[in-house]
Each structure stands twice: as structure tokens, then as C-alpha cells.
Design a protein around this motif. Sequence first.
Motif, PDB file in Angstrom:
ATOM      1  N   ASP A   1       0.811  -1.221   0.000  1.00 58.08           N
ATOM      2  CA  ASP A   1       0.000   0.000   0.000  1.00 58.08           C
ATOM      3  C   ASP A   1       0.848   1.277   0.000  1.00 58.08           C
ATOM      4  N   ALA A   2       2.157   1.133   0.103  1.00 55.94           N
ATOM      5  CA  ALA A   2       3.043   2.300   0.165  1.00 55.94           C
ATOM      6  C   ALA A   2       3.276   2.880  -1.226  1.00 55.94           C
ATOM      7  N   THR A   3       3.423   4.191  -1.277  1.00 57.31           N
ATOM      8  CA  THR A   3       3.849   4.868  -2.500  1.00 57.31           C
ATOM      9  C   THR A   3       5.355   5.025  -2.399  1.00 57.31           C
ATOM     10  N   ILE A   4       6.076   4.488  -3.356  1.00 54.66           N
ATOM     11  CA  ILE A   4       7.538   4.516  -3.308  1.00 54.66           C
ATOM     12  C   ILE A   4       8.054   5.323  -4.490  1.00 54.66           C
ATOM     13  N   ILE A   5       8.866   6.315  -4.159  1.00 58.04           N
ATOM     14  CA  ILE A   5       9.511   7.131  -5.184  1.00 58.04           C
ATOM     15  C   ILE A   5      11.009   6.954  -4.988  1.00 58.04           C
TER      16      ILE A   5
ATOM     17  N   ARG B   1      13.281  18.606   5.493  1.00 59.21           N
ATOM     18  CA  ARG B   1      12.299  19.377   4.715  1.00 59.21           C
ATOM     19  C   ARG B   1      11.238  18.465   4.092  1.00 59.21           C
ATOM     20  N   LEU B   2      11.652  17.315   3.607  1.00 58.21           N
ATOM     21  CA  LEU B   2      10.740  16.417   2.897  1.00 58.21           C
ATOM     22  C   LEU B   2       9.809  15.634   3.828  1.00 58.21           C
ATOM     23  N   LEU B   3      10.198  15.482   5.093  1.00 57.19           N
ATOM     24  CA  LEU B   3       9.437  14.624   6.011  1.00 57.19           C
ATOM     25  C   LEU B   3       8.233  15.304   6.627  1.00 57.19           C
ATOM     26  N   ARG B   4       7.176  14.513   6.789  1.00 53.10           N
ATOM     27  CA  ARG B   4       6.015  14.935   7.578  1.00 53.10           C
ATOM     28  C   ARG B   4       6.406  14.876   9.051  1.00 53.10           C
ATOM     29  N   PRO B   5       5.650  15.515   9.929  1.00 49.11           N
ATOM     30  CA  PRO B   5       5.895  15.339  11.367  1.00 49.11           C
ATOM     31  C   PRO B   5       5.815  13.853  11.735  1.00 49.11           C
ATOM     32  N   SER B   6       6.651  13.436  12.638  1.00 54.74           N
ATOM     33  CA  SER B   6       6.808  12.041  13.079  1.00 54.74           C
ATOM     34  C   SER B   6       7.455  11.162  12.022  1.00 54.74           C
ATOM     35  N   GLY B   7       7.993  11.763  10.962  1.00 53.41           N
ATOM     36  CA  GLY B   7       8.650  10.990   9.917  1.00 53.41           C
ATOM     37  C   GLY B   7      10.073  10.613  10.294  1.00 53.41           C
ATOM     38  N   TYR B   8      10.620   9.654   9.556  1.00 55.28           N
ATOM     39  CA  TYR B   8      11.961   9.148   9.819  1.00 55.28           C
ATOM     40  C   TYR B   8      12.875   9.324   8.608  1.00 55.28           C
ATOM     41  N   ALA B   9      14.093   9.746   8.874  1.00 55.23           N
ATOM     42  CA  ALA B   9      15.152   9.746   7.865  1.00 55.23           C
ATOM     43  C   ALA B   9      16.060   8.577   8.199  1.00 55.23           C
ATOM     44  N   VAL B  10      16.361   7.763   7.206  1.00 55.46           N
ATOM     45  CA  VAL B  10      17.222   6.600   7.402  1.00 55.46           C
ATOM     46  C   VAL B  10      18.353   6.692   6.394  1.00 55.46           C
ATOM     47  N   ASN B  11      19.574   6.650   6.888  1.00 60.99           N
ATOM     48  CA  ASN B  11      20.745   6.660   6.026  1.00 60.99           C
ATOM     49  C   ASN B  11      21.442   5.317   6.184  1.00 60.99           C
ATOM     50  N   ALA B  12      21.418   4.515   5.116  1.00 57.96           N
ATOM     51  CA  ALA B  12      22.098   3.221   5.108  1.00 57.96           C
ATOM     52  C   ALA B  12      23.355   3.378   4.274  1.00 57.96           C
TER      53      ALA B  12
ATOM     54  N   VAL C   1      27.784  -2.413   7.209  1.00 56.65           N
ATOM     55  CA  VAL C   1      26.693  -1.484   6.949  1.00 56.65           C
ATOM     56  C   VAL C   1      26.409  -0.706   8.225  1.00 56.65           C
ATOM     57  N   SER C   2      26.077   0.554   8.068  1.00 56.01           N
ATOM     58  CA  SER C   2      25.610   1.313   9.218  1.00 56.01           C
ATOM     59  C   SER C   2      24.271   1.942   8.873  1.00 56.01           C
ATOM     60  N   LEU C   3      23.441   2.063   9.880  1.00 54.80           N
ATOM     61  CA  LEU C   3      22.164   2.752   9.754  1.00 54.80           C
ATOM     62  C   LEU C   3      22.185   3.936  10.700  1.00 54.80           C
ATOM     63  N   ILE C   4      21.875   5.099  10.180  1.00 54.15           N
ATOM     64  CA  ILE C   4      21.701   6.290  11.006  1.00 54.15           C
ATOM     65  C   ILE C   4      20.244   6.703  10.827  1.00 54.15           C
ATOM     66  N   ILE C   5      19.525   6.795  11.924  1.00 52.84           N
ATOM     67  CA  ILE C   5      18.077   7.045  11.881  1.00 52.84           C
ATOM     68  C   ILE C   5      17.765   8.311  12.652  1.00 52.84           C
ATOM     69  N   GLY C   6      17.015   9.204  12.032  1.00 49.65           N
ATOM     70  CA  GLY C   6      16.569  10.421  12.692  1.00 49.65           C
ATOM     71  C   GLY C   6      15.054  10.516  12.662  1.00 49.65           C
ATOM     72  N   ARG C   7      14.464  11.045  13.740  1.00 48.66           N
ATOM     73  CA  ARG C   7      13.003  11.216  13.822  1.00 48.66           C
ATOM     74  C   ARG C   7      12.687  12.688  13.929  1.00 48.66           C
ATOM     75  N   LYS C   8      11.717  13.114  13.110  1.00 46.92           N
ATOM     76  CA  LYS C   8      11.257  14.494  13.130  1.00 46.92           C
ATOM     77  C   LYS C   8      10.098  14.584  14.134  1.00 46.92           C
ATOM     78  N   ASP C   9      10.104  15.607  14.984  1.00 43.13           N
ATOM     79  CA  ASP C   9       9.034  15.786  15.982  1.00 43.13           C
ATOM     80  C   ASP C   9       7.668  15.941  15.337  1.00 43.13           C
ATOM     81  N   ASP C  10       6.641  15.655  16.154  1.00 42.79           N
ATOM     82  CA  ASP C  10       5.252  15.853  15.701  1.00 42.79           C
ATOM     83  C   ASP C  10       4.984  17.314  15.452  1.00 42.79           C
TER      84      ASP C  10
ATOM     85  N   PHE D   1       6.651  13.138   2.886  1.00 40.60           N
ATOM     86  CA  PHE D   1       7.018  11.732   3.039  1.00 40.60           C
ATOM     87  C   PHE D   1       7.016  11.307   4.502  1.00 40.60           C
ATOM     88  N   ASP D   2       6.678  10.042   4.728  1.00 44.36           N
ATOM     89  CA  ASP D   2       6.765   9.463   6.067  1.00 44.36           C
ATOM     90  C   ASP D   2       8.179   8.962   6.350  1.00 44.36           C
TER      91      ASP D   2
END
Length: 195
Positions: A16-20, A78-89, A186-195, A61-62
Motif C-alpha cells: 500500500d506504500a507509494t515509493i519514489i 524538509r521532505l518529512l512529515r511530522p513524526s517521519g523518519y530519515a534513514v541513512n544506510a 553497513v551502518s544505519l543512522i536514523i533520525g526522527r522528526k518531531d510531531d 514523506f513518512d
Amino acid sequence: CGTGHFARIISDSHPDATIIATDVSLPMCRFAAQNCCGHPVMVVRTPTTKTPPRPFRNSVFDIVLNRLAPMDPVESFRLLRPSGYAVNARWVDAHWQEIKQVFPQDRMITFPQDLEPKEALFQAGFSEAESHAWRFTKVRSLKEIITVIRYAPVLRDFDERADRPFLSKLEELYGDKDGIRLTEGVSLIIGRKDD
């Protein structure tokens, strides 16, 4: 975006996800579009990784997943909605250290960073940030290694024929009957944007 296989895996597990999927490389976008054919994945070529910004509105984006390329935390925020996550792999420094030992250092592609990745996320406005890393040994065929070197940001100006002496040295030093043993990480760096 890269080869598009990761976008395809995500679309299979989240139908059900929209992937770009985006990439700066037109050949990689074409490759990804072929690999994602029949999956709900839109492949978009972006002009560069940083300037101008990616061609999307703010807060749409979520999740923003950045894989094997420099991450721009401000653009991800900038691209994330509130509560969204940025993941850098990304690969860790030890990734494919054997290739780094065989090929000339001036041919290695590296991505300089101004800040430690978690600190860069905090400075961009993320409320939470964490990082994880894994290292392991994997056996690969020479054909697999050549394919990855050709398409991934590993070496500048790779030419299979001209680089045959380096590939032979890699086989000689790290190969056995099963293939060539390489350190991967591999490393994962994860950031969460506040609500």
C-alpha cells in the motif's frame, strides 16, 4: 535508487506504500526502472544530491531512505512529515577493505562529512537520532564484485579490462575455491522528526 532492488523489496513488503526512488545517475534510473517493472515504484532522476533541492514539496514523506550516497539531513528534514523518519544506510569504513588494499587509493570514492552523522541530524532539526553498525565477511564471485564496482560508488574510472591486474591480485590474496572473501559492513543512522 541505485539498482532499484531495494525499492522493489520495500514495495513487495508494503504493497500500500507509494515509493519514489531517486538517483542523480540517468543510467542507474534506467536500470532501476527495469528492475522495478511491474511494481508500484516511481523512478525519478534528480539533478544533484544537494542543490537544487529534490523536486518535491515540503513535508510529503513518512520515510526518507538514503542508501549508499551522501545524506543531506536538512533536505531530508524538509521532505518529512511530522513524526517521519530519515534513514541513512551506508557502508562502514571497513567495507570492502580488501579492495581498498589492492586498488590505488586515488581511485577510491569517499564521501567526506562535515559532522558526525548523528550530530548532523540534530543540527538539521531532528529530535531523535541513533546509529547502528554491523561488520561481517561474505564470499562473492569475481563477477558479483565486478558488477558492484561497476554500479556502486566504489572506484573511479573502473575498466574491467584495464583493471584486470588489480582483480587478479584480489583473487590471489583473498580468493579460495568458494570465491573471494570480503569484509562487508553497513551502518544505519536514523533520525526522527518531531510531531
